[in-house]
Design an enzyme around this catalytic site. Sequence first.
Site, short mmCIF file in Angstrom:
data_model
loop_
_atom_site.label_atom_id
_atom_site.label_comp_id
_atom_site.label_asym_id
_atom_site.label_seq_id
_atom_site.Cartn_x
_atom_site.Cartn_y
_atom_site.Cartn_z
N ASP A 312 2.15 -90.07 55.07
CA ASP A 312 1.65 -90.44 53.76
C ASP A 312 0.62 -91.56 53.95
OD1 ASP A 312 3.39 -90.56 50.57
OD2 ASP A 312 1.27 -90.73 51.05
N GLU A 514 3.33 -93.66 41.34
CA GLU A 514 4.06 -94.35 42.40
C GLU A 514 4.76 -95.62 41.89
OE1 GLU A 514 0.62 -92.85 45.44
OE2 GLU A 514 2.26 -93.96 46.32
C1 GLC Z 1 0.04 -91.09 48.03
C2 GLC Z 1 1.29 -90.31 47.72
C3 GLC Z 1 1.29 -88.90 48.25
C4 GLC Z 1 -0.12 -88.34 48.28
C5 GLC Z 1 -0.95 -89.16 49.23
C6 GLC Z 1 -2.41 -88.69 49.26
O1 GLC Z 1 0.37 -92.39 48.46
O2 GLC Z 1 2.52 -90.92 48.12
O3 GLC Z 1 2.15 -88.13 47.39
O4 GLC Z 1 -0.10 -86.99 48.69
O5 GLC Z 1 -0.93 -90.55 48.92
O6 GLC Z 1 -3.02 -88.89 48.02
#
Ligand code: GLC
Length: 628
Positions: A312, A514
């Site tokens: 992530d 988030e």
């Molecule tokens: C974010 C999220 C994830 C996402 C990634 C790319 O922090 O936690 O779900 O796919 O970054 O955007």
Amino acid sequence: MRLPKLLSVLCLFVCSPALLADVLPYQNPALPVAKRVQDLLARMSLDEKLGQMLMGGRDWVKPDQVRQLNMGTLLSGGGSVPSPNTVDGWVKMMKGYQEAAHATRLGIPVLYGIDSVHGFQLLPTATIFPQQVGLGAARDEDLMRRIGQITAREMSAAGVYWNFAPVVAVVDDIRWGRAYEALGEDTKLTTRLATAYSKGFQSGLEVFGQGAPHPIVTAKHYLGDGGVAYQSAKMPTPTGQAPIMDRGDTRGDEAALLARFLPPYKAQIDAGARSVMPSFSSWNGVKMHANGKLLTDVLRKQLGFNGLVVTDWEALQYLPANGFGEQLALATNAGVDVFMEPSKTAEVLRLMRQNVEQNKVSQARINEAVANILRVKFEMGLFEHDGPIAEAKALVGSPEHRAVAREAVRKSLVLLKNGGALPLKRDQHIIVAGRHANDLGLQSGGWTLEWQGFAGNNSRLPGATTIVDGIRQVAGPSAKVDYREEGDFSKSAVSAKAPADVALVFVGEPPYAEWLGDRMAEGLMLSAADLRQIATLRPLARKLVLVLVSGRPLILGDALAQSDAVVAAWLPGSEGEGVADVLFGDAPFVGKLPYAWPRDAAGFLPASAPVEARKASLLFEVGYGLSN
Ligand code: GLC
């Protein structure tokens, strides 16, 4: 690419020996994927291998860096879009990146990923579906399949074939800011619906013929992201706000946790998922991005996953190791293949080269990671077709696609109370109040055009319909519908002495994503402004209908008694008419709660609380929902 063209391409390789002689085995689509992987891997230098493990961010990486670093993957994070942000703008951007990749020694195409978590939400003209919380209420597998298909088709117009979706979190506690991204608190329901979505997404491009790429989903966030303990999130976040839930620690008996959170992943892998994203969270104190037992022993050996694992966003900084190089080594040895370190690609390459030279990461592990990446790219058909599907452009935001999204909105609404107020009648005088009735950003939620979503600018989603415009359209020209955002009808004919027939009061949440959506239980209560608006409208109409536009259940308090009817509309996305369809009875209420509904803040309990205590803390249980 239609079938005849594919045959001619294949024939080029098989029927013309001379041509075949110039083609290397990995470039020959007639060979088995395993052979192509083996041949290509054997040709790669260490830097070319490490380049495949990089994931650059669109905001930082230009095409020439893709060429220089042999970069294997790229992404658009939330809100990272080309200018102009149109299908043609995406096609031009993607062409630039792929041409750079083709210019490298081995010409390995780039794999580009985006978060199309409720449609191709980065593109203003795309169809924006209800957020998954609403789809968890709809409980319709065939609908999920069609949503997956449509999402893949609209993305293919841009030449993007990797979706960082679906979220398959089973959510224990709605105080988590990502509850709306998930399908609810039930493992079986989440498994069924997410599997249907992924099957639809993965098969969505077959409609364009055999030569089309095979798009891939990402099961995320592995493992137990929705099960973290309240206030277990310790690490500081970039915004400085200490998260309450997000990225916390999932704790408990290992077998019980696996039974609750693993089934959706097994089903995703069995359904052909080719990408998994670890969670920022921890599992009994071990950071998931460094959890070799779960990332390798369980995911790979037990579940047989041989796709790619992508970290992530900048998640490695939180790993317990001495410096970024060691964090990279820790994650790689745990089972990570691709590093979502969007702005640090050159540094990642340098540090990973060091890690190999210093034997902190073995060549064998690098070869395994790169084989996973190459296998997925070959399986997708990316070497044969890494450009857009031109005929898909006309499908983006098409009436047919929007009709499916409107159907999803209809099926997502949950009727919590109805004292004779619904369905509405077209000859009634209807007054409408609340920002959430007239704001495309508020009705779509986070991960819409921007990471945190947006509000206050309906022009950003052309082709979309607000809820109140949907009410006006569905009610028809003869109906009397008066909207006041602030609920101020003092200058209208409506009064306590001359009340309207029905008042529709829209309340809800701001958009968030988030940790910024984490709330204490008190933060789930209707705001004072919302309660004031309900009190203001109450005497002005014979019946009052409260409609919640939110990513999760909200604590209603007195509003429940003050309302003749209460409807959970969740985050419907671009097709606001779907709400009106049901309010006017053109479609029945069929939605059922994907999350239990808490009674109050003081007694709030997560799903994992003891059954009887949890039940006593609820206003409505999971699965509750009245029909008309
Ligand atoms: C974010 C999220 C994830 C996402 C990634 C790319 O922090 O936690 O779900 O796919 O970054 O955007």
